[in-house]
Enzyme design. Sequence first.
Site, PDB file in Angstrom:
ATOM      1  N   GLU A 194       0.897  -1.160   0.000  1.00 44.69           N
ATOM      2  CA  GLU A 194       0.000   0.000   0.000  1.00 44.69           C
ATOM      3  C   GLU A 194       0.928   1.200   0.000  1.00 44.69           C
ATOM      4  OE1 GLU A 194      -1.150   3.064   0.621  1.00 44.69           O
ATOM      5  OE2 GLU A 194      -1.862   2.687   2.660  1.00 44.69           O
ATOM      6  N   GLU A 203       5.232  11.352  -1.904  1.00 44.02           N
ATOM      7  CA  GLU A 203       6.056  10.484  -1.045  1.00 44.02           C
ATOM      8  C   GLU A 203       6.925   9.556  -1.891  1.00 44.02           C
ATOM      9  OE1 GLU A 203       4.162   8.240   2.215  1.00 44.02           O
ATOM     10  OE2 GLU A 203       2.601   9.762   2.245  1.00 44.02           O
TER      11      GLU A 203
HETATM   12  N1  GJV Z   1      11.200   0.036   2.887  1.00 44.27           N
HETATM   13  C1  GJV Z   1      10.539  -0.406   3.973  1.00 44.27           C
HETATM   14  N2  GJV Z   1       9.439   0.168   4.471  1.00 44.27           N
HETATM   15  C2  GJV Z   1       8.965   1.257   3.840  1.00 44.27           C
HETATM   16  C3  GJV Z   1       9.606   1.785   2.698  1.00 44.27           C
HETATM   17  C4  GJV Z   1      10.780   1.139   2.232  1.00 44.27           C
HETATM   18  N3  GJV Z   1      11.434   1.589   1.172  1.00 44.27           N
HETATM   19  N4  GJV Z   1       8.928   2.890   2.288  1.00 44.27           N
HETATM   20  C5  GJV Z   1       7.892   3.027   3.139  1.00 44.27           C
HETATM   21  N5  GJV Z   1       7.906   2.049   4.079  1.00 44.27           N
HETATM   22  N6  GJV Z   1       0.796   4.548   1.324  1.00 44.27           N
HETATM   23  N7  GJV Z   1       2.102   6.419   1.296  1.00 44.27           N
HETATM   24  C6  GJV Z   1       6.938   1.854   5.163  1.00 44.27           C
HETATM   25  C7  GJV Z   1       6.748   3.066   6.087  1.00 44.27           C
HETATM   26  O1  GJV Z   1       7.646   3.034   7.174  1.00 44.27           O
HETATM   27  C8  GJV Z   1       5.317   2.887   6.543  1.00 44.27           C
HETATM   28  O2  GJV Z   1       5.183   2.060   7.653  1.00 44.27           O
HETATM   29  C9  GJV Z   1       4.675   2.252   5.346  1.00 44.27           C
HETATM   30  O3  GJV Z   1       5.676   1.682   4.546  1.00 44.27           O
HETATM   31  C10 GJV Z   1       3.949   3.319   4.546  1.00 44.27           C
HETATM   32  C11 GJV Z   1       2.640   2.813   4.044  1.00 44.27           C
HETATM   33  C12 GJV Z   1       1.654   3.889   3.798  1.00 44.27           C
HETATM   34  N8  GJV Z   1       2.169   5.029   3.051  1.00 44.27           N
HETATM   35  C13 GJV Z   1       1.675   5.318   1.882  1.00 44.27           C
END
Ligand code: GJV
Length: 417
Positions: A194, A203
């Site tokens: 997601e 983002e």
């Molecule tokens: N690697 C690991 N976790 C991640 C990464 C990454 N490159 N990028 C984001 N997250 N839908 N805009 C994690 C972040 O810490 C958060 O818990 C989740 O993904 C975002 C999900 C919702 N954001 C979004």
Amino acid sequence: MQTEKEDEDDASPEEFFGLSDFTGSDSDQLSFSTGDRLLVHARTSSEWWWAELQGVFGYVPASFLHQGAEEDDASLEDPWQDEEYFGSYGTLRLHLEMLSDRSRTEAYRQVILNNSSSLRDKVLMDLGCGTGIISLFCARLAQPSVVYAVEASSMADYTRQLVKQNGCEAVVTVLQGRAEELDLPDKVDVLVSEWMGNCLLFEFMVESVLLARDRWLREGGVMWPSSAALTLVPCQAHSYYAEKMAFWERPYGLDFTPLQPLAQQEFFTKPKFSHIIQPDDCLSAPCDVISLDMYTLQVKDLEEIKGQFQFHMEKSGSFHGFTAWFTVHFESLETGGATVELNTGPNSEPTHWKQTLFMLDRPVSVRAGDSISGTILLSRNPVWRRHMTVTLQWSVNSSTEGTDNCQVETKSFPMWR
Ligand code: GJV
């Protein structure tokens, strides 16, 4: 006081350098290349500065400049702002917001449920698993052989506990770290995530998903979501306009209109996140302006994404701006199975993304039968990798007046730098 003022007036221009190439979109703007030396004469607003390049003057976007030829601003601060980004996902506020969003969370649950027999014995990756909700759905509703739940923030510690607490530790493996730095024993059959942000891409977490796809998805593996679309509609926004702009016309019987240019700058320069558009405020049918295929989309494609639109007004009203939202689709793995859709538009259940409103500088009266055509451009910030600028270009073609009134307007909205 007097001397201070004089100092200001006499202030010599400040030296800046181009961080990347910039092409001005009108004659007021100055085009320059990476490394060009510019003299900034006035910091007109936080976004646009008045500058000089080899004797030519024009506006330049502040975010494209840095001071000091060697030391990059971006090298002082992480252009991905990961500390801040993952820091915010280490607290509960955002996770509560996402989990409380039933349309979002139920869409993922539905995908798992609808495809449970196809997921049997499969290897899954849940990229950015947060509290692990999608991974837990997988373990509970299907029988995958393993789910790699990847999470970079410190929430991963708790996610591990939640997996245990719910008896899923035999299937779900929580891996704390950035997906980009992941090491797995094998490739995965399904990559679920997601990743969608405001206006779909904000983002730019999608980049992490694409890199993980290229590195870890086996040939013929499945991407969930499988495709995404950005939708736009010209709209009215009477109450927002009244609250932020018309307000200055006659507060307490006084004329405060000299503040309106300031109001425009302060309230209408950036898009309004978390706008909720009433279906009634849509002036025409919406139009999909951008479609992304999660199998073929490349990281480099994210730098500039273009779309087109043509709207036919279904009613008369005030054209205050454009509203955008997105939809994602999850393909079915079962023969004859139905696609699951998560639609964040005004005719679906509201989600925590709500919609994004782009206000014009001044409203335009339109009549049923008029049309609005133009383009949208999402340009990723060359420095701040999680940010982008949305540039809208449009003209209104009146159905009653002659054809000579279709002036092309343009407005760029930074999100956020
Ligand atoms: N690697 C690991 N976790 C991640 C990464 C990454 N490159 N990028 C984001 N997250 N839908 N805009 C994690 C972040 O810490 C958060 O818990 C989740 O993904 C975002 C999900 C919702 N954001 C979004």
